[in-house]
Design an enzyme around this catalytic site. Structure first.
Site, mmCIF file in Angstrom:
data_model
loop_
_atom_site.group_PDB
_atom_site.id
_atom_site.type_symbol
_atom_site.label_atom_id
_atom_site.label_comp_id
_atom_site.label_asym_id
_atom_site.label_seq_id
_atom_site.Cartn_x
_atom_site.Cartn_y
_atom_site.Cartn_z
ATOM 1 N N ASN A 57 -0.617 -7.316 -4.104
ATOM 2 C CA ASN A 57 -1.138 -6.336 -5.056
ATOM 3 C C ASN A 57 -0.037 -5.437 -5.605
ATOM 4 O OD1 ASN A 57 -1.616 -5.382 -2.073
ATOM 5 N ND2 ASN A 57 -1.325 -3.522 -3.240
ATOM 6 N N ASP A 113 -6.118 -3.970 -5.410
ATOM 7 C CA ASP A 113 -5.576 -4.580 -4.182
ATOM 8 C C ASP A 113 -6.031 -6.032 -4.058
ATOM 9 O OD1 ASP A 113 -4.259 -4.885 -1.727
ATOM 10 O OD2 ASP A 113 -5.881 -3.980 -0.575
ATOM 11 N N GLU A 164 0.839 -1.204 0.000
ATOM 12 C CA GLU A 164 0.000 0.000 0.000
ATOM 13 C C GLU A 164 0.879 1.261 0.000
ATOM 14 O OE1 GLU A 164 -1.641 -2.858 1.578
ATOM 15 O OE2 GLU A 164 -2.522 -2.543 -0.392
HETATM 16 O O1 PQQ Z 1 0.062 -5.190 0.303
HETATM 17 C C1 PQQ Z 1 0.613 -5.499 1.359
HETATM 18 O O2 PQQ Z 1 1.840 -5.521 1.496
HETATM 19 C C2 PQQ Z 1 -0.266 -5.869 2.484
HETATM 20 C C3 PQQ Z 1 0.224 -6.270 3.723
HETATM 21 C C4 PQQ Z 1 -0.676 -6.637 4.739
HETATM 22 C C5 PQQ Z 1 -0.055 -7.065 6.025
HETATM 23 O O3 PQQ Z 1 1.181 -7.251 6.038
HETATM 24 O O4 PQQ Z 1 -0.684 -7.225 7.037
HETATM 25 C C6 PQQ Z 1 -2.082 -6.576 4.463
HETATM 26 C C7 PQQ Z 1 -2.453 -6.170 3.166
HETATM 27 N N1 PQQ Z 1 -1.565 -5.830 2.230
HETATM 28 C C8 PQQ Z 1 -3.832 -6.100 2.757
HETATM 29 O O5 PQQ Z 1 -4.116 -5.727 1.610
HETATM 30 C C9 PQQ Z 1 -4.851 -6.463 3.659
HETATM 31 O O6 PQQ Z 1 -6.042 -6.452 3.325
HETATM 32 C C10 PQQ Z 1 -4.472 -6.849 4.979
HETATM 33 C C11 PQQ Z 1 -5.242 -7.204 6.086
HETATM 34 C C12 PQQ Z 1 -4.360 -7.447 7.085
HETATM 35 C C13 PQQ Z 1 -4.639 -7.833 8.463
HETATM 36 O O7 PQQ Z 1 -3.704 -8.310 9.117
HETATM 37 O O8 PQQ Z 1 -5.784 -7.653 8.899
HETATM 38 N N2 PQQ Z 1 -3.092 -7.281 6.625
HETATM 39 C C14 PQQ Z 1 -3.125 -6.910 5.354
HETATM 40 CA CA CA Z 2 -2.366 -4.925 0.134
#
Ligand code: PQQ
Ligand code: CA
Length: 682
Positions: A268, A313, A190
């Protein structure tokens, strides 16, 4: 000779030293212990234990509870070997617990700087540890891989896994150990990072290999052939390497020892909008893919891309399961995968060939997959010059909450959800620029996408789905009251266990979906349970603690509590711990503001505050308070919280240099203005 006292350092040392590849493989046959993240290398989360079964699960009772002393999300699957449990809480803190007594053996805090909490998108969570030859491996939120002595919790070695700290990398995932190597990825897509996975020698911490998920700057030599091949699917006009490109492998992995393949799920694109990363289009390999690597060398073997040219995403980091299924009368070695994008995939795991994909929720970005395994996109999928609702949303039809597969019922048990969002490209995006109105852009996010400029029209939901992967259809479903429910466990006792967002731990009949037992957990559950034998008796454990990305600003319980591990057995009679009731205050009233500041305050709120604090007075607060329900004294003094404030110790960033006192006035206007606008008229 004296028998070693269970729970003593000598006992722990002896039993954890035995945990290696042969141990994990032999354990998989009867599953007395839970030695690795997904229980076995195939990550089935299917326990062969049946002492607890459909007949006696109603007598399941609490044996002990353990306070993890955390207030943020708890996402860890506890590992257990001969009654010694290893689990993590928020901020990557590791706890070793003696299952026989429910007491702490040791805890280890890697001292992640709390004020850096904003460097990860989705709460300061951790999904658990790996265990190998007497060591416990934890990846810290700030990107270090730490090896601990399993008996004492003393650090044996530590490695910084981050290639460039100018970029916002974090780690939330559990490491896996394959053939003596500790494998770990990271998150940050992100923010704008380049994803990769690294393997370290379990004994020494020496780096063995690294595989990048997306290509770097094409004017420099590519790391390997797979990167040269991938670069052909990106448009250099987008200078994608400046914002990293994304593809972070932040959760899913599995291993097939016979094929000697390590599977990883990639994330993503950075930024989300493909038009900005790769203006001329392109699949942008290896985003949103399952990739098979040689675990000895880290060399690419094959990939299957689930979402070509990701724009939404749609990570493919959701947990996967390896299984042997009979399809059209033929035994096939497959990967089963249900990622964010709403389709259930069956992929040949020997060669990456697409077998089938079927949507398991309503979707509107694609109508299905063609026989070559390419999605058939709908008209709205890429019309991003106007806001349009994309279903499923970036929260995913599934997220990291684990699924499980029971070979007896032939069903996959998966937490499924809908969290509505509209998306629109930000034409004026520039990497790390100041972009009021673009979500968390002032906190380092680089989506190049606006969210909810127009309100979405679908309704949120949460659901447990028992999916038949052979027929590619649901066998039974259970509706929950909210999205964001816990991962699942299935057992040879014909059971499925799941915790819920509304604070219950539930057991279902695995074949029929009939609810057989439930118990309150105080706070919402997002993690997955484990089950194991200690001295011949079956226990079920779950770590609870509401949080993760959806849990920051939303909640479905009226109770808040510290992160807690619960352990149950048939006949357990321990009292449940007390929880503090969550009190939603009154809508904030009386903060002085200039109504002319509200529009600018709104844009600033979106680019700084919204993902953690939610919409004032509309959301109800998750593990972070909703500002629309604070006492006016807090909002009057907002600058004292925003600039080097006391909440920094709990993870609030310091906004010095990011916001001016004037900006804070405008944000106050938005908070009070919103509360006034929604207050019921007398
Ligand atoms: O794109 C990324 O690098 C990344 C990392 C993470 C993460 O490390 O927790 C999440 C997401 N994206 C993501 O899109 C997402 O919906 C998400 C939910 C969570 C969570 O722990 O609730 N982590 C992440
Ligand atoms: Ca993500």
């Amino acid at each position: 000779q004296q028998a070693t006292v269970k729970g003593s350092a000598a006992h722990i040392s002896a039993v954890t030293k035995k945990v290696d590849g042969a141990f994990v493989r032999s354990n998989a046959r009867a599953t007395p212990d839970w030695p690795s993240h997904g229980l076995d290398y195939a990550e089935t989360r299917h326990s062969r234990l049946d002492q607890v079964n459909t007949g006696n699960v109603k007598d399941l009772g609490l044996v002990w509870s353990y306070n993890l002393e955390s207030t943020r999300g708890v996402e860890a699957t506890p590992l257990v070997v001969d009654g010694i449990m290893y689990v993590t809480a928020s901020w990557s803190v590791v706890h070793a617990i003696d299952v026989r007594t429910g007491k702490r053996i040791w805890s280890y805090d890697p001292q992640v700087p709390r004020e850096g909490g904003f460097k990860g998108c989705c709460d300061v969570v951790n999904r658990g540890v790996a265990l190998y030859e007497g060591k416990v491996f934890v990846a810290s939120y700030d990107g270090r891989l730490v090896a601990l002595d399993a008996a004492t919790g003393q650090k044996v070695w530590e490695k910084d896994t981050i290639i460039d700290r100018k970029f916002s990398y974090t780690i939330t995932g559990a490491p896996r150990v394959v053939k003596g190597k500790v494998i770990i990825g990271n998150g940050g897509a992100e923010y704008g990072v380049r994803g990769y996975v690294t393997a370290y020698d379990a004994k020494t911490g020496e780096q063995k290999w690294r595989w990048f998920t997306v290509p770097g700057d094409p004017s420099k030599p590519f790391e390997d052939e797979s990167m040269a091949k991938a670069a052909k699917t990106w448009d250099p006009a987008g200078k994608w390497w400046e914002a990293g490109g994304g593809g972070t492998a932040w959760d899913a992995m599995a291993f097939d020892p016979e094929l000697n393949l390590l599977y990883i799920g990639t994330g993503n694109g950075s930024p989300w909008a493909r038009s900005k990363r790769s203006p001329a289009g392109g699949d942008n390999l290896y985003l949103a893919s399952i990739v098979a690597l040689n675990p000895d060398t880290g060399k690419y073997v094959w990939h299957y891309q689930e979402t070509p040219g990701d724009n939404w995403d749609f990570t493919s980091t959701q947990p996967m399961i390896l299984a042997d299924l009979t399809l059209d009368g033929k035994k096939r070695k497959v990967v089963m995968h249900a990622p964010k994008n709403g389709f259930f995939f069956i992929i040949d795991r020997t060669n990456g060939k697409f077998i089938s994909a079927k949507n398991f929720v309503d979707v509107n970005w694609a109508t299905g997959y063609d026989k070559n395994g390419r999605p058939i996109e709908t008209d709205i999928a890429r019309t991003a010059d106007r806001p349009r609702e994309i279903i499923p949303s970036a929260f995913g039809a599934r997220n990291w909450h684990s699924m499980s597969f029971n070979p007896k019922t032939g069903l996959v048990y998966m937490p499924v959800q809908g969290v509505p969002l509209t998306l629109m490209d930000n034409k004026n995006w520039n990497f790390n620029g100041v972009r009021p109105g673009e979500p968390h852009s002032n906190m380092g996010w680089n989506l190049a996408t606006f969210a909810n400029v127009e309100p979405p029209s679908s309704k949120p939901f949460g659901r447990l789905v028992a999916w038949d992967p052979v027929k590619q259809q649901a066998r039974w479903t259970v509706e929950h009251v909210s999205p964001w429910n816990g991962g699942t466990l299935t057992t040879a006792g014909n059971l499925v266990f799941q915790g819920t967002a509304d604070g219950r731990f539930v057991a279902y009949n695995a074949a029929s979906g009939e609810k057989l037992w439930e118990t309150p957990t105080g706070t919402g559950v997002v993690a997955a349970p484990t089950t194991y034998l200690v001295d011949g008796k079956q226990y079920v454990s779950i770590a609870v603690g509401w949080g993760g990305v959806y849990g920051l600003a939303q909640r479905a319980t009226e109770r808040q509590g510290p992160g807690t591990v619960y352990t149950f057995a048939v006949g357990g009679k321990a009292p449940a711990p007390d929880f503090v009731a969550y009190r939603l205050g009154q809508l904030v009233q009386g903060v002085k503001y200039d109504p002319a500041h509200v529009p600018e305050g709104t844009a600033l709120y979106v680019s700084n505050c919204v993902f953690c604090h939610g919409v004032p007075g509309v959301d109800r607060g998750g593990n972070i308070p909703n500002l629309g329900y604070m006492d006016s004294a807090f909002i009057d003094n907002l600058d004292k919280f925003v600039f080097k404030g006391p909440a920094m110790a709990r993870g609030m960033p310091d906004f010095t240099g990011k916001l001016t006192p004037d900006d804070v006035q405008k944000i106050k206007a938005f908070i009070q203005g919103t509360a006034d606008a929604i207050r019921p008229k007398k």
